[in-house]
Design a protein around this motif. Structure first.
Motif, PDB file in Angstrom:
ATOM      1  N   TYR A  39       0.855  -1.192   0.000  1.00  0.00           N
ATOM      2  CA  TYR A  39       0.000   0.000   0.000  1.00  0.00           C
ATOM      3  C   TYR A  39       0.889   1.240   0.000  1.00  0.00           C
ATOM      4  CZ  TYR A  39       1.018  -0.714   4.966  1.00  0.00           C
ATOM      5  OH  TYR A  39       1.644  -0.938   6.153  1.00  0.00           O
ATOM      6  N   ALA A  40       0.340   2.337  -0.510  1.00  0.00           N
ATOM      7  CA  ALA A  40       1.099   3.572  -0.703  1.00  0.00           C
ATOM      8  C   ALA A  40       0.980   4.490   0.514  1.00  0.00           C
ATOM      9  CB  ALA A  40       0.589   4.284  -1.962  1.00  0.00           C
ATOM     10  N   PRO A  41       1.813   5.534   0.593  1.00  0.00           N
ATOM     11  CA  PRO A  41       1.678   6.503   1.690  1.00  0.00           C
ATOM     12  C   PRO A  41       0.351   7.242   1.598  1.00  0.00           C
ATOM     13  CG  PRO A  41       3.810   6.718   0.587  1.00  0.00           C
ATOM     14  CD  PRO A  41       2.972   5.819  -0.272  1.00  0.00           C
ATOM     15  N   ASP A  42      -0.139   7.698   2.759  1.00  0.00           N
ATOM     16  CA  ASP A  42      -1.221   8.672   2.751  1.00  0.00           C
ATOM     17  C   ASP A  42      -0.653  10.025   3.184  1.00  0.00           C
ATOM     18  OD1 ASP A  42      -0.827   8.048   5.398  1.00  0.00           O
ATOM     19  OD2 ASP A  42      -2.900   7.537   5.841  1.00  0.00           O
ATOM     20  N   GLU A  43      -1.383  11.103   2.910  1.00  0.00           N
ATOM     21  CA  GLU A  43      -0.830  12.450   3.053  1.00  0.00           C
ATOM     22  C   GLU A  43      -1.832  13.352   3.755  1.00  0.00           C
ATOM     23  OE1 GLU A  43       1.279  15.578   0.028  1.00  0.00           O
ATOM     24  OE2 GLU A  43      -0.768  14.963  -0.461  1.00  0.00           O
ATOM     25  N   LEU A  44      -1.317  14.213   4.629  1.00  0.00           N
ATOM     26  CA  LEU A  44      -2.141  15.202   5.328  1.00  0.00           C
ATOM     27  C   LEU A  44      -1.592  16.598   5.063  1.00  0.00           C
ATOM     28  CD1 LEU A  44      -4.482  15.630   7.408  1.00  0.00           C
ATOM     29  CD2 LEU A  44      -2.699  15.725   9.158  1.00  0.00           C
ATOM     30  N   ILE A  45      -2.469  17.508   4.641  1.00  0.00           N
ATOM     31  CA  ILE A  45      -2.106  18.911   4.425  1.00  0.00           C
ATOM     32  C   ILE A  45      -2.931  19.755   5.398  1.00  0.00           C
ATOM     33  CG2 ILE A  45      -2.022  20.823   2.789  1.00  0.00           C
ATOM     34  CD1 ILE A  45      -1.878  18.763   0.548  1.00  0.00           C
ATOM     35  N   ASN A  46      -2.254  20.550   6.225  1.00  0.00           N
ATOM     36  CA  ASN A  46      -2.903  21.284   7.304  1.00  0.00           C
ATOM     37  C   ASN A  46      -2.694  22.793   7.141  1.00  0.00           C
ATOM     38  OD1 ASN A  46      -4.076  21.777   9.999  1.00  0.00           O
ATOM     39  ND2 ASN A  46      -1.968  22.283  10.566  1.00  0.00           N
ATOM     40  N   ASN A  47      -3.780  23.548   7.288  1.00  0.00           N
ATOM     41  CA  ASN A  47      -3.733  25.009   7.356  1.00  0.00           C
ATOM     42  C   ASN A  47      -4.357  25.426   8.687  1.00  0.00           C
ATOM     43  OD1 ASN A  47      -2.974  26.217   4.465  1.00  0.00           O
ATOM     44  ND2 ASN A  47      -4.212  24.374   4.180  1.00  0.00           N
ATOM     45  N   GLU A  48      -3.630  26.212   9.466  1.00  0.00           N
ATOM     46  CA  GLU A  48      -4.103  26.578  10.805  1.00  0.00           C
ATOM     47  C   GLU A  48      -3.880  28.062  11.068  1.00  0.00           C
ATOM     48  OE1 GLU A  48      -3.099  25.498  15.481  1.00  0.00           O
ATOM     49  OE2 GLU A  48      -2.563  24.095  13.865  1.00  0.00           O
ATOM     50  N   LEU A  49      -4.910  28.742  11.564  1.00  0.00           N
ATOM     51  CA  LEU A  49      -4.840  30.141  11.972  1.00  0.00           C
ATOM     52  C   LEU A  49      -5.189  30.200  13.454  1.00  0.00           C
ATOM     53  CD1 LEU A  49      -4.572  33.173  11.246  1.00  0.00           C
ATOM     54  CD2 LEU A  49      -7.038  33.148  10.756  1.00  0.00           C
ATOM     55  N   GLY A  50      -4.269  30.716  14.267  1.00  0.00           N
ATOM     56  CA  GLY A  50      -4.502  30.688  15.703  1.00  0.00           C
ATOM     57  C   GLY A  50      -4.107  31.978  16.392  1.00  0.00           C
ATOM     58  N   TRP A  51      -4.401  32.025  17.689  1.00  0.00           N
ATOM     59  CA  TRP A  51      -4.080  33.194  18.502  1.00  0.00           C
ATOM     60  C   TRP A  51      -3.768  32.758  19.927  1.00  0.00           C
ATOM     61  CZ3 TRP A  51      -8.780  31.883  16.546  1.00  0.00           C
ATOM     62  CH2 TRP A  51      -9.790  31.565  17.464  1.00  0.00           C
ATOM     63  N   LYS A  52      -2.865  33.511  20.580  1.00  0.00           N
ATOM     64  CA  LYS A  52      -2.516  33.320  21.987  1.00  0.00           C
ATOM     65  C   LYS A  52      -2.583  34.677  22.660  1.00  0.00           C
ATOM     66  CE  LYS A  52       0.541  29.363  21.063  1.00  0.00           C
ATOM     67  NZ  LYS A  52      -0.280  28.356  21.759  1.00  0.00           N
ATOM     68  N   THR A  53      -3.457  34.792  23.663  1.00  0.00           N
ATOM     69  CA  THR A  53      -3.719  36.101  24.272  1.00  0.00           C
ATOM     70  C   THR A  53      -3.718  35.999  25.789  1.00  0.00           C
ATOM     71  OG1 THR A  53      -6.119  35.748  24.194  1.00  0.00           O
ATOM     72  CG2 THR A  53      -5.117  36.843  22.303  1.00  0.00           C
ATOM     73  N   GLU A  54      -3.435  37.144  26.458  1.00  0.00           N
ATOM     74  CA  GLU A  54      -3.524  37.269  27.908  1.00  0.00           C
ATOM     75  C   GLU A  54      -4.210  38.585  28.248  1.00  0.00           C
ATOM     76  OE1 GLU A  54       0.405  36.924  29.515  1.00  0.00           O
ATOM     77  OE2 GLU A  54       0.378  34.730  29.456  1.00  0.00           O
ATOM     78  N   PHE A  55      -5.039  38.556  29.293  1.00  0.00           N
ATOM     79  CA  PHE A  55      -5.796  39.733  29.714  1.00  0.00           C
ATOM     80  C   PHE A  55      -5.735  39.857  31.241  1.00  0.00           C
ATOM     81  CE2 PHE A  55      -7.834  37.951  25.929  1.00  0.00           C
ATOM     82  CZ  PHE A  55      -7.832  39.044  25.064  1.00  0.00           C
ATOM     83  N   LEU A  56      -6.214  40.990  31.729  1.00  0.00           N
ATOM     84  CA  LEU A  56      -6.388  41.229  33.168  1.00  0.00           C
ATOM     85  C   LEU A  56      -5.089  40.985  33.946  1.00  0.00           C
ATOM     86  CD1 LEU A  56      -9.885  39.523  33.631  1.00  0.00           C
ATOM     87  CD2 LEU A  56      -9.383  41.924  33.104  1.00  0.00           C
ATOM     88  N   ASP A  57      -4.049  41.646  33.476  1.00  0.00           N
ATOM     89  CA  ASP A  57      -2.748  41.557  34.148  1.00  0.00           C
ATOM     90  C   ASP A  57      -2.264  40.111  34.226  1.00  0.00           C
ATOM     91  OD1 ASP A  57      -0.490  42.593  35.318  1.00  0.00           O
ATOM     92  OD2 ASP A  57      -1.329  42.518  37.356  1.00  0.00           O
ATOM     93  N   HIS A  58      -2.400  39.393  33.104  1.00  0.00           N
ATOM     94  CA  HIS A  58      -1.941  38.003  32.947  1.00  0.00           C
ATOM     95  C   HIS A  58      -2.729  36.989  33.779  1.00  0.00           C
ATOM     96  CE1 HIS A  58       1.475  39.789  30.884  1.00  0.00           C
ATOM     97  NE2 HIS A  58       1.763  40.481  31.972  1.00  0.00           N
ATOM     98  N   ARG A  59      -3.894  37.401  34.270  1.00  0.00           N
ATOM     99  CA  ARG A  59      -4.703  36.455  35.062  1.00  0.00           C
ATOM    100  C   ARG A  59      -5.657  35.643  34.190  1.00  0.00           C
ATOM    101  NH1 ARG A  59      -4.409  37.755  40.615  1.00  0.00           N
ATOM    102  NH2 ARG A  59      -6.269  36.484  41.001  1.00  0.00           N
ATOM    103  N   LEU A  60      -5.815  36.036  32.935  1.00  0.00           N
ATOM    104  CA  LEU A  60      -6.701  35.322  32.013  1.00  0.00           C
ATOM    105  C   LEU A  60      -5.948  35.046  30.718  1.00  0.00           C
ATOM    106  CD1 LEU A  60      -9.483  34.225  31.143  1.00  0.00           C
ATOM    107  CD2 LEU A  60     -10.046  36.548  30.352  1.00  0.00           C
ATOM    108  N   GLN A  61      -5.898  33.782  30.356  1.00  0.00           N
ATOM    109  CA  GLN A  61      -5.234  33.370  29.122  1.00  0.00           C
ATOM    110  C   GLN A  61      -6.261  32.684  28.218  1.00  0.00           C
ATOM    111  OE1 GLN A  61      -2.511  29.786  28.809  1.00  0.00           O
ATOM    112  NE2 GLN A  61      -0.971  31.416  28.647  1.00  0.00           N
ATOM    113  N   LEU A  62      -6.335  33.142  26.986  1.00  0.00           N
ATOM    114  CA  LEU A  62      -7.282  32.581  26.024  1.00  0.00           C
ATOM    115  C   LEU A  62      -6.547  32.285  24.718  1.00  0.00           C
ATOM    116  CD1 LEU A  62     -10.222  31.826  25.353  1.00  0.00           C
ATOM    117  CD2 LEU A  62     -10.551  34.182  24.554  1.00  0.00           C
ATOM    118  N   ASN A  63      -6.475  31.011  24.370  1.00  0.00           N
ATOM    119  CA  ASN A  63      -5.826  30.580  23.135  1.00  0.00           C
ATOM    120  C   ASN A  63      -6.852  29.878  22.254  1.00  0.00           C
ATOM    121  OD1 ASN A  63      -3.410  31.440  24.326  1.00  0.00           O
ATOM    122  ND2 ASN A  63      -2.964  29.395  25.123  1.00  0.00           N
ATOM    123  N   GLY A  64      -6.622  29.932  20.966  1.00  0.00           N
ATOM    124  CA  GLY A  64      -7.546  29.264  20.062  1.00  0.00           C
ATOM    125  C   GLY A  64      -6.935  29.084  18.682  1.00  0.00           C
ATOM    126  N   SER A  65      -7.598  28.279  17.878  1.00  0.00           N
ATOM    127  CA  SER A  65      -7.129  28.074  16.511  1.00  0.00           C
ATOM    128  C   SER A  65      -8.274  27.589  15.641  1.00  0.00           C
ATOM    129  CB  SER A  65      -5.977  27.059  16.471  1.00  0.00           C
ATOM    130  OG  SER A  65      -6.415  25.772  16.880  1.00  0.00           O
TER     131      SER A  65
END
Length: 260
Positions: A39-65
């Motif tokens: 059997y032959a190889p299989d292939e995965l192509i990934n596109n991802e847009l994300g963010w890493k944020t902090e609020f309230l004097d670093h007491r709240l961290q919200l990440n996403g993608s």
């Protein structure tokens, strides 16, 4: 911070343990399927847009993608003794498109209390529907060669329809939940020069159904071969899959069973 990622990956191909001609047209008839040598190889192509944020004097961290993936030529393993022989073999199958969203939260509510949470929404769809094709070299030049195998002879049952094991366009791959999330709360405190903490949490996983097709898994603990009585005296050994294939429609009364 906002980021974009493009990545590619693959799983290498390989070789199957055995080859053989399977899925006969009739009792004593010509086999339709020639198990592939590899059997032959299989292939995965990934596109991802994300963010890493902090609020309230670093007491709240919200990440996403947000992500969008194409998974092509997926490697699958088959084990269907009544039709395809008593050995497992791998083959390349359908393509999938996967898109979704992931979120992660960390909140320091008080000096001692921290809340953690994460969740995801995932939509995976099959985009094509290949099939097991007639590949026996002895059938080259016949009208059936290269066409989808739609039925085969099974010993003790007769000629039975062969449901496409690759599935239909629009179906979801196995073990791909639509929604999953978890939430945890941890409290830290000190007493008598000791540090202590307590934590509670919960999680949820939901598999959505986007079509009328359902796949029911059999427990792996079931035996592969079972003894059954025969006329007169003694008993015979029969593959459990053969029995299930013959009587599966009785397990789901009122539901159309397409295959086993």
């Amino acid at each position: 911070m906002v980021y974009y990622t493009f990545s590619q990956g693959f799983r290498p191909g390989g070789f199957n343990r055995t080859r053989g001609l399977e899925a006969p047209i009739s009792a004593g008839g010509v086999a339709q399927y020639d198990k592939p040598q590899g059997y032959a190889p299989d292939e995965l192509i990934n596109n991802e847009l994300g963010w890493k944020t902090e609020f309230l004097d670093h007491r709240l961290q919200l990440n996403g993608s947000l992500y969008y993936m194409n998974w092509n030529n997926v490697q699958l393993q088959f084990y269907n003794p009544p039709v395809l022989g008593n050995t497992t073999f791998a083959i390349n199958g359908p393509n999938y498109t996967i898109k979704g969203l992931e979120l992660q939260l960390v909140a320091r509510v008080t000096d001692g209390l921290t809340v953690f949470g994460s969740g995801s929404w995932n939509s995976a769809k099959q985009t094509n529907s290949p099939c097991l094709e007639v590949s026996n070299p002895a059938l080259v030049g016949t009208p059936s060669f290269g066409q989808c195998i739609t039925e085969s002879f099974q010993k003790g049952i007769g000629v039975e329809p062969l449901v496409n094991p690759f599935g239909a366009v629009g179906t979801r791959p196995a073990f791909s939940p639509t929604v999953q999330f978890n939430l945890r709360a941890r409290y830290d405190w000190s007493f008598n020069n000791y540090k202590a903490w307590a934590m509670v949490g919960a999680s949820h996983v939901a598999f959505g159904r986007d079509s009328e097709l359902a796949i029911v898994q059999a427990p792996r603990s079931l035996p592969r071969v079972v003894p059954v009585p025969r006329d007169g005296s003694g008993r015979s050994l029969v593959l459990l899959s053969t029995i299930v294939n013959a009587f599966v429609h009785k397990l789901f009364a009122g539901i159309e069973v397409l295959g086993c």
